[in-house]
Design an enzyme around this catalytic site. Structure first.
Site, PDB file in Angstrom:
ATOM      1  N   THR A  69      65.835  29.184  31.122  1.00  0.00           N
ATOM      2  CA  THR A  69      67.321  28.865  30.950  1.00  0.00           C
ATOM      3  C   THR A  69      67.716  29.135  29.284  1.00  0.00           C
ATOM      4  O   THR A  69      68.740  29.801  29.163  1.00  0.00           O
ATOM      5  CB  THR A  69      67.825  27.572  31.183  1.00  0.00           C
ATOM      6  OG1 THR A  69      67.499  27.258  32.516  1.00  0.00           O
ATOM      7  CG2 THR A  69      69.108  27.337  31.065  1.00  0.00           C
TER       8      THR A  69
ATOM      9  N   HIS B   8      58.976  26.386  23.482  1.00  0.00           N
ATOM     10  CA  HIS B   8      58.483  24.887  23.445  1.00  0.00           C
ATOM     11  C   HIS B   8      57.139  24.895  22.978  1.00  0.00           C
ATOM     12  O   HIS B   8      56.438  24.303  23.357  1.00  0.00           O
ATOM     13  CB  HIS B   8      58.770  24.331  25.058  1.00  0.00           C
ATOM     14  CG  HIS B   8      59.859  24.586  25.665  1.00  0.00           C
ATOM     15  ND1 HIS B   8      60.419  25.459  26.469  1.00  0.00           N
ATOM     16  CD2 HIS B   8      60.851  23.552  25.522  1.00  0.00           C
ATOM     17  CE1 HIS B   8      61.326  25.090  26.876  1.00  0.00           C
ATOM     18  NE2 HIS B   8      62.047  24.107  26.278  1.00  0.00           N
TER      19      HIS B   8
ATOM     20  N   ASP C 134      58.209  24.746  38.131  1.00  0.00           N
ATOM     21  CA  ASP C 134      57.913  25.796  37.473  1.00  0.00           C
ATOM     22  C   ASP C 134      56.706  26.513  37.867  1.00  0.00           C
ATOM     23  O   ASP C 134      56.334  27.692  37.876  1.00  0.00           O
ATOM     24  CB  ASP C 134      57.629  25.261  35.950  1.00  0.00           C
ATOM     25  CG  ASP C 134      58.922  24.837  35.171  1.00  0.00           C
ATOM     26  OD1 ASP C 134      59.995  25.688  35.075  1.00  0.00           O
ATOM     27  OD2 ASP C 134      58.732  23.585  34.840  1.00  0.00           O
TER      28      ASP C 134
ATOM     29  N   GLU D 230      65.198  21.360  40.719  1.00  0.00           N
ATOM     30  CA  GLU D 230      65.023  21.048  39.373  1.00  0.00           C
ATOM     31  C   GLU D 230      66.202  20.393  38.861  1.00  0.00           C
ATOM     32  O   GLU D 230      66.151  19.216  38.266  1.00  0.00           O
ATOM     33  CB  GLU D 230      64.944  22.160  38.599  1.00  0.00           C
ATOM     34  CG  GLU D 230      65.008  21.632  37.038  1.00  0.00           C
ATOM     35  CD  GLU D 230      64.733  22.856  35.969  1.00  0.00           C
ATOM     36  OE1 GLU D 230      64.389  24.151  36.271  1.00  0.00           O
ATOM     37  OE2 GLU D 230      64.695  22.515  34.834  1.00  0.00           O
TER      38      GLU D 230
ATOM     39  N   THR E 111      54.465  29.806  25.600  1.00  0.00           N
ATOM     40  CA  THR E 111      55.941  29.707  25.402  1.00  0.00           C
ATOM     41  C   THR E 111      56.467  30.347  24.286  1.00  0.00           C
ATOM     42  O   THR E 111      55.847  30.394  23.138  1.00  0.00           O
ATOM     43  CB  THR E 111      56.299  28.027  25.455  1.00  0.00           C
ATOM     44  OG1 THR E 111      57.650  27.788  25.205  1.00  0.00           O
ATOM     45  CG2 THR E 111      55.283  27.505  24.308  1.00  0.00           C
TER      46      THR E 111
ATOM     47  N   ASP F 261      62.965  26.317  41.345  1.00  0.00           N
ATOM     48  CA  ASP F 261      63.708  26.174  40.150  1.00  0.00           C
ATOM     49  C   ASP F 261      64.615  27.361  40.283  1.00  0.00           C
ATOM     50  O   ASP F 261      64.364  28.424  40.240  1.00  0.00           O
ATOM     51  CB  ASP F 261      62.499  26.540  39.144  1.00  0.00           C
ATOM     52  CG  ASP F 261      62.949  26.612  37.642  1.00  0.00           C
ATOM     53  OD1 ASP F 261      64.162  26.634  37.295  1.00  0.00           O
ATOM     54  OD2 ASP F 261      62.092  26.384  36.793  1.00  0.00           O
TER      55      ASP F 261
ATOM     56  N   LYS G 218      55.950  34.500  32.731  1.00  0.00           N
ATOM     57  CA  LYS G 218      54.566  34.630  32.238  1.00  0.00           C
ATOM     58  C   LYS G 218      53.555  34.952  33.560  1.00  0.00           C
ATOM     59  O   LYS G 218      52.646  35.805  33.116  1.00  0.00           O
ATOM     60  CB  LYS G 218      54.299  33.270  31.554  1.00  0.00           C
ATOM     61  CG  LYS G 218      54.825  33.098  30.136  1.00  0.00           C
ATOM     62  CD  LYS G 218      54.349  32.117  29.245  1.00  0.00           C
ATOM     63  CE  LYS G 218      55.343  30.816  29.322  1.00  0.00           C
ATOM     64  NZ  LYS G 218      56.689  31.093  29.115  1.00  0.00           N
TER      65      LYS G 218
ATOM     66  N   LEU H  91      66.834  28.625  38.307  1.00  0.00           N
ATOM     67  CA  LEU H  91      66.838  29.556  36.878  1.00  0.00           C
ATOM     68  C   LEU H  91      65.527  29.177  36.119  1.00  0.00           C
ATOM     69  O   LEU H  91      65.675  28.052  35.403  1.00  0.00           O
ATOM     70  CB  LEU H  91      68.092  29.422  36.508  1.00  0.00           C
ATOM     71  CG  LEU H  91      68.424  30.635  35.579  1.00  0.00           C
ATOM     72  CD1 LEU H  91      69.956  30.694  35.219  1.00  0.00           C
ATOM     73  CD2 LEU H  91      67.431  30.684  34.230  1.00  0.00           C
ATOM     74  N   ASP H  92      64.584  30.019  35.897  1.00  0.00           N
ATOM     75  CA  ASP H  92      63.356  29.434  35.094  1.00  0.00           C
ATOM     76  C   ASP H  92      63.668  30.344  33.898  1.00  0.00           C
ATOM     77  O   ASP H  92      64.051  31.671  34.044  1.00  0.00           O
ATOM     78  CB  ASP H  92      62.007  30.005  35.904  1.00  0.00           C
ATOM     79  CG  ASP H  92      60.919  29.442  34.880  1.00  0.00           C
ATOM     80  OD1 ASP H  92      61.027  28.364  34.330  1.00  0.00           O
ATOM     81  OD2 ASP H  92      59.855  30.265  34.911  1.00  0.00           O
TER      82      ASP H  92
ATOM     83  N   ASP I 229      72.548  27.556  36.611  1.00  0.00           N
ATOM     84  CA  ASP I 229      71.336  26.709  36.867  1.00  0.00           C
ATOM     85  C   ASP I 229      71.614  26.187  38.354  1.00  0.00           C
ATOM     86  O   ASP I 229      71.349  25.823  39.193  1.00  0.00           O
ATOM     87  CB  ASP I 229      70.798  25.832  36.295  1.00  0.00           C
ATOM     88  CG  ASP I 229      70.068  26.635  34.934  1.00  0.00           C
ATOM     89  OD1 ASP I 229      69.094  26.267  34.679  1.00  0.00           O
ATOM     90  OD2 ASP I 229      70.748  26.951  33.987  1.00  0.00           O
TER      91      ASP I 229
HETATM   92  P1  AMP Z   1      58.632  28.171  28.737  1.00  0.00           P
HETATM   93  O1  AMP Z   1      57.257  28.456  28.649  1.00  0.00           O
HETATM   94  O2  AMP Z   1      58.663  27.345  27.242  1.00  0.00           O
HETATM   95  O3  AMP Z   1      59.740  28.994  28.640  1.00  0.00           O
HETATM   96  O4  AMP Z   1      58.541  26.806  29.629  1.00  0.00           O
HETATM   97  C1  AMP Z   1      58.531  27.132  30.967  1.00  0.00           C
HETATM   98  C2  AMP Z   1      59.169  26.043  31.946  1.00  0.00           C
HETATM   99  O5  AMP Z   1      58.763  24.687  31.542  1.00  0.00           O
HETATM  100  C3  AMP Z   1      60.750  26.268  31.736  1.00  0.00           C
HETATM  101  O6  AMP Z   1      61.267  25.825  32.813  1.00  0.00           O
HETATM  102  C4  AMP Z   1      61.088  25.257  30.743  1.00  0.00           C
HETATM  103  O7  AMP Z   1      62.277  24.659  30.773  1.00  0.00           O
HETATM  104  C5  AMP Z   1      60.140  23.883  30.925  1.00  0.00           C
HETATM  105  N1  AMP Z   1      59.485  23.403  29.668  1.00  0.00           N
HETATM  106  C6  AMP Z   1      58.395  23.800  28.866  1.00  0.00           C
HETATM  107  N2  AMP Z   1      58.425  22.807  27.838  1.00  0.00           N
HETATM  108  C7  AMP Z   1      59.472  22.036  28.152  1.00  0.00           C
HETATM  109  C8  AMP Z   1      60.013  21.125  27.132  1.00  0.00           C
HETATM  110  N3  AMP Z   1      59.098  20.564  26.072  1.00  0.00           N
HETATM  111  N4  AMP Z   1      61.076  20.448  27.509  1.00  0.00           N
HETATM  112  C9  AMP Z   1      61.629  20.790  28.602  1.00  0.00           C
HETATM  113  N5  AMP Z   1      61.213  21.818  29.690  1.00  0.00           N
HETATM  114  C10 AMP Z   1      60.184  22.618  29.017  1.00  0.00           C
HETATM  115 MG    MG Z   2      61.633  26.386  34.835  1.00  0.00          MG
HETATM  116 MG    MG Z   3      65.369  25.893  35.603  1.00  0.00          MG
END
Ligand code: AMP
Ligand code: MG
Ligand code: MG
Length: 316
Positions: free
Chosen positions: A129, A204, A253, A77, A201, A124, A230, A126-127, A54
């Site tokens: 991580t 998360h 994002d 980011e 997600t 971003d 996604k 690296l999305d 990242d």
């Molecule tokens: P995900 O769909 O969970 O992969 O999240 C998509 C993006 O949003 C990624 O960059 C995640 O790091 C960020 N993200 C989503 N939910 C959270 C959370 N609760 N805390 C930190 N980052 C999040």
């Molecule tokens: Mg991201």
């Molecule tokens: Mg990132």
């Protein structure tokens, strides 16, 4: 710099150069994984990780963009403290073959006069991580989103590990788009009729996130990492809608995915149906969630199914 670079609109040049800059960041991300020294640190929580990939990818992207477009606002980011050593990282996109076709990146008339100082570029590096650290490499993307007048107008999504389980095939792919202009890098495919495939997600989740997913009556749920990944599923016809009723996503994002999705005929809003603003001074967090639908889907119908208690839980 090629002759075309001077005769094409600024936004086409920013998108074209961002393709090469994102491809270069993808090489950095793969190299760090190959070396196996990920240097993982927790940011705000154990669910919010940062790796050396990242940091190094952001260093490379930001310094390259700053060199090419010094008057634009660039917001990454990762914090400045973590990426402070910027020496020797500059990658020159004008020397890279992947930015040579910028004259084919169509820009609509209303965006041809946008000036460099009006652009806000959301990065971003690296999305996905969490998934990168777990070896789910095809969930990883590099996102460079371009906003003007508070709206997402252009973007690049690079998948550094596309085809990595397919030996012999070309590794990585990059999709780009300008709203009202053109989309390139992969064919846009409509999702199958008669199904409602929801993506959300995998790392998360919460009860609110799950309530919103259930409310749109999915025939299938794809729980995968990354906002970029996604939206790629929506673009390639593998999902109909991306539902994320959580304040966890940030502007970096969603900016690039939104611009490309809208260039391809889809829609991305917050979970209440309001537009997501991308001004330089806006709060980074998308506190009212995200709902994105593929081209040809009824975005309003999905919004109407989101329960009121879910909407009430997500305050601006
Ligand atoms: P995900 O769909 O969970 O992969 O999240 C998509 C993006 O949003 C990624 O960059 C995640 O790091 C960020 N993200 C989503 N939910 C959270 C959370 N609760 N805390 C930190 N980052 C999040
Ligand atoms: Mg991201
Ligand atoms: Mg990132």
């Amino acid at each position: 710099m090629s002759v075309a670079a001077h005769t094409t609109p600024l936004l086409s040049r920013v998108v074209g150069y961002s393709v090469a800059i994102a491809n270069n960041a993808g090489r950095i991300i793969r190299d760090i994984m190959k070396r196996g020294e990920l240097g993982i640190v927790e940011k705000e929580s154990a669910r919010d990780l940062q790796t050396e990939a990242d940091r190094a990818a952001q260093r490379s992207i930001i310094t390259s963009l700053q060199k090419c477009f010094p008057k634009s606002t660039i917001i990454g980011e990762e914090g400045e403290d973590e990426v402070k050593d910027l020496s020797g990282q500059v990658f020159d996109p004008s020397s890279d073959s992947s930015s040579s076709s910028i004259s084919s990146i169509a820009c609509p008339p209303q965006l041809t006069t946008v000036a460099e100082e009006e652009l806000v570029i959301w990065v971003d590096p690296l999305d996905g991580t969490a998934e990168y650290t777990q070896g789910l490499l095809d969930h990883v993307t590099v996102l460079i989103g371009i906003a003007s007048g508070g709206k997402a107008v252009g973007g690049v999504i690079h998948q550094p590990y596309y085809n990595y389980q397919n030996p012999g095939a070309e590794l990585g792919r990059t999709i780009w788009g300008i709203v009202g202009g053109s989309v390139g890098g992969m064919p846009i495919v409509a999702p199958p009729e008669g199904k409602v495939i929801v993506t959300t997600t995998r790392s998360h989740s919460s009860s609110t996130v799950n309530d919103a997913v259930a409310a749109v009556s999915p025939t299938e749920v794809l729980r995968v990492g990354g906002a970029g990944h996604k939206v790629m599923l929506l673009l390639e016809g593998k999902a109909h809608v991306y539902v994320f009723a959580s304040p966890g996503c940030k502007k970096w994002d969603t900016c690039a995915p939104q611009a490309i999705l809208e260039a391809a005929g889809g829609v991305l809003t917050d979970i209440k149906g309001d537009p997501i603003p991308y001004h330089a001074t806006v709060a980074h967090r998308n506190s009212t969630g995200v709902l994105a639908s593929a081209a040809g889907q009824d975005h309003q119908a999905f919004l109407a199914k989101i329960p009121q208690h879910v909407k009430d839980n997500l305050k601006a």
